[in-house]
Design an enzyme around this catalytic site. Structure first.
Site, PDB file in Angstrom:
ATOM      1  N   ASP B  11       6.215 -22.443 -30.912  1.00  0.00           N
ATOM      2  CA  ASP B  11       6.146 -22.759 -32.899  1.00  0.00           C
ATOM      3  C   ASP B  11       7.839 -22.487 -33.355  1.00  0.00           C
ATOM      4  O   ASP B  11       7.845 -21.475 -32.763  1.00  0.00           O
ATOM      5  CB  ASP B  11       4.778 -21.681 -32.970  1.00  0.00           C
ATOM      6  N   ASP B 130      -6.721 -32.876 -34.036  1.00  0.00           N
ATOM      7  CA  ASP B 130      -7.304 -31.197 -34.094  1.00  0.00           C
ATOM      8  C   ASP B 130      -9.345 -31.417 -34.486  1.00  0.00           C
ATOM      9  O   ASP B 130      -9.603 -31.958 -35.597  1.00  0.00           O
ATOM     10  CB  ASP B 130      -7.093 -30.714 -35.822  1.00  0.00           C
TER      11      ASP B 130
END
Lengths: 215, 256
Positions: B11, B130
């Site tokens: 990230d 997702d």
């Protein structure tokens, strides 16, 4: 600052995608690598790299629009080290089943054909070379570490099988690299293949240095 | 041979890696180049950088990060997060990313996938999906969620995955929102269902807690690649150890 001894390598820039990795990897190998479409620079370079990504037809069209077809063919004919990468390798063939109406450069007589059905296509992974030409200056020093990164749906099938420098297994045996005189052509991406890829590019820089000194 | 890929995910915000890493000998755990180089050395097959930057001011620093990584680390990498237009994709690819990953913007406007793949080729478009299992009736499968699992869409995951591939996605990054962060392992049934439904590579993600989970994702889930974040970042396991476990389980991997 350019090193006087660093050979000038022209990476043909005809507007397809990103070439920074190829340029930097060649510099790491000791070259003065330039992204260029300047025909004078290409003619002066100790070695020439033809990259390519995406579709065969789009790359050939872009190469021609950029006025680089003739300089590329001149570079091949000059006998200087020449490296084709991925679709740049495929463009050296006579034609491709991907875009049959578009002519290739016909440096390596043969056809680029689809990977036979079976495993997932594109092949998008690392694969290990089975080397046919262990003494080739481009492949020296690789040993058992010849894992390279591939992204492709087609592979080159030359009319003369003796120009195949390396193969891989992916469902069946596919041709992964070719050697024809001063031309080395790789289906894999050496600039994305960590240490083995950098070793191959450093070998290319070495070849360019040798070629320049013998002129 | 067919080999399974191991992909650490990082990230980043404002060009820095944010989820703390625990490599003892790193000078700067937030430096994406140093981390990428470390993962390369350990045998990572690819990397994914997920840009969690909220403000557009910071996006330029992400572009500069992409350029630095491309110029100094020689393995393929994907950039995801905030890719909303063809221009966003072009910026990242020209800066040196090998692939871009699209998610919310592609669900909202599926043409985004075909626009990017038409210009740059299918091989550089990853569609991140997702998925959350529908709880009212398990037979109903999985639903696509957006915004990190907060926003339900009502869209069936198999239907969306198939459509994304038809639109030109060259790969799917499939995350189980039920498993993400649980360390209970991948949702094997989800992975298997999607891997069987599409003919492009599927990257399994969400839930990895042990190295055997990675092997399960490939052997039981049929994934072509496995992605994990925390188990690598916090120094629990190295990528090399992951590959040893997978190889011992009989999976072909590139040796570290």
């Amino acid at each position: 600052m350019t090193d006087e001894r660093a050979p000038l390598i022209a990476v043909l820039d005809y507007g397809i995608g990103n070439l920074h990795s190829a340029q930097k990897a060649l510099e790491k190998g000791g070259a003065d690598a330039r992204l260029t479409r300047d025909t004078g620079l290409i003619a002066d370079a100790a070695g020439v790299v033809l990259p390519g990504v995406g579709a065969f037809g789009a790359c050939m069209d872009a190469l021609r629009s950029a006025g680089l077809e003739e300089p590329a063919c001149d570079a091949v004919a000059s006998g200087r080290p020449f490296l084709g990468i991925c679709v740049g390798m495929q463009m050296l063939f006579t034609a491709s089943h991907e875009n049959p109406a578009v002519a290739g450069l016909d440096v390596i007589p043969g056809i680029v054909t689809w990977i036979p059905p079976g495993p997932k296509i594109p092949q998008m992974q690392w694969n290990r070379l089975d080397i046919m030409m262990p003494d080739d200056p481009m492949l020296k020093g690789l040993g058992d570490d010849a894992w390279l990164y591939f992204v492709h749906s087609l592979h080159g099938v030359p009319n003369d099988p003796s120009v195949v420098a390396a193969t891989i297994e992916y469902g069946t045996t596919l041709n992964a690299a070719f050697r024809l005189d001063n031309v080395f052509a790789a289906q894999f991406h050496p600039e994305k293949s960590s240490r083995p890829g950098l070793a191959i590019l450093a070998n290319f820089v070495q070849n360019c240095t040798g070629a320049r000194e013998s002129r | 041979m067919k080999t399974a890929r191991v992909i650490p995910c990082l990230d980043v915000t404002a060009g820095r890696v944010v989820k703390g890493t625990n490599f003892v000998d790193l000078r700067d755990a937030g430096d994406p180049v140093e981390l990428a180089a470390r993962y390369d050395l350990e045998g990572a097959d690819e990397l994914v950088f997920l840009d969690i930057t909220a403000s557009s001011d910071n996006r330029q620093t992400t572009v500069e990060m992409v350029r630095s990584v491309a110029e100094q680390v020689y393995i393929p990498f994907t950039v995801g997060g905030g890719i909303r237009t063809l221009e966003d994709a072009r910026t990242m690819l020209q800066a040196g990313a090998d692939k871009v990953s699209v998610n919310t913007a592609a669900v909202e406007r599926p043409q985004l996938i075909s626009e990017i793949s038409a210009v740059f080729g299918n091989q550089c478009v990853v569609c991140a999906v997702d998925a959350k299992r529908r709880t009212d009736n398990l037979e109903d499968g999985w639903e696509v969620y957006l915004h990190g699992g907060r926003t339900p869409t009502g869209i069936d995951v198999v239907e969306w995955a198939t459509r994304a591939v038809e639109s030109g996605a060259g790969e799917l990054l499939l995350t189980s929102m039920d498993r993400d962060g649980t360390r209970e392992g991948f949702d094997i049934e989800l992975t298997q269902t999607i891997a069987n439904a599409v003919n492009v590579p599927v990257i399994a993600s969400g839930g990895v807690g042990t190295l055997n989970h990675l092997a399960d994702g490939v052997q039981r889930g049929g994934a072509d690649a496995v992605l994990a974040a925390s188990i690598f970042h916090f120094g629990e396991f190295t990528v090399a150890e992951a590959k040893t476990v997978m190889a011992d389980a009989g999976i072909a991997v590139r040796p570290a």
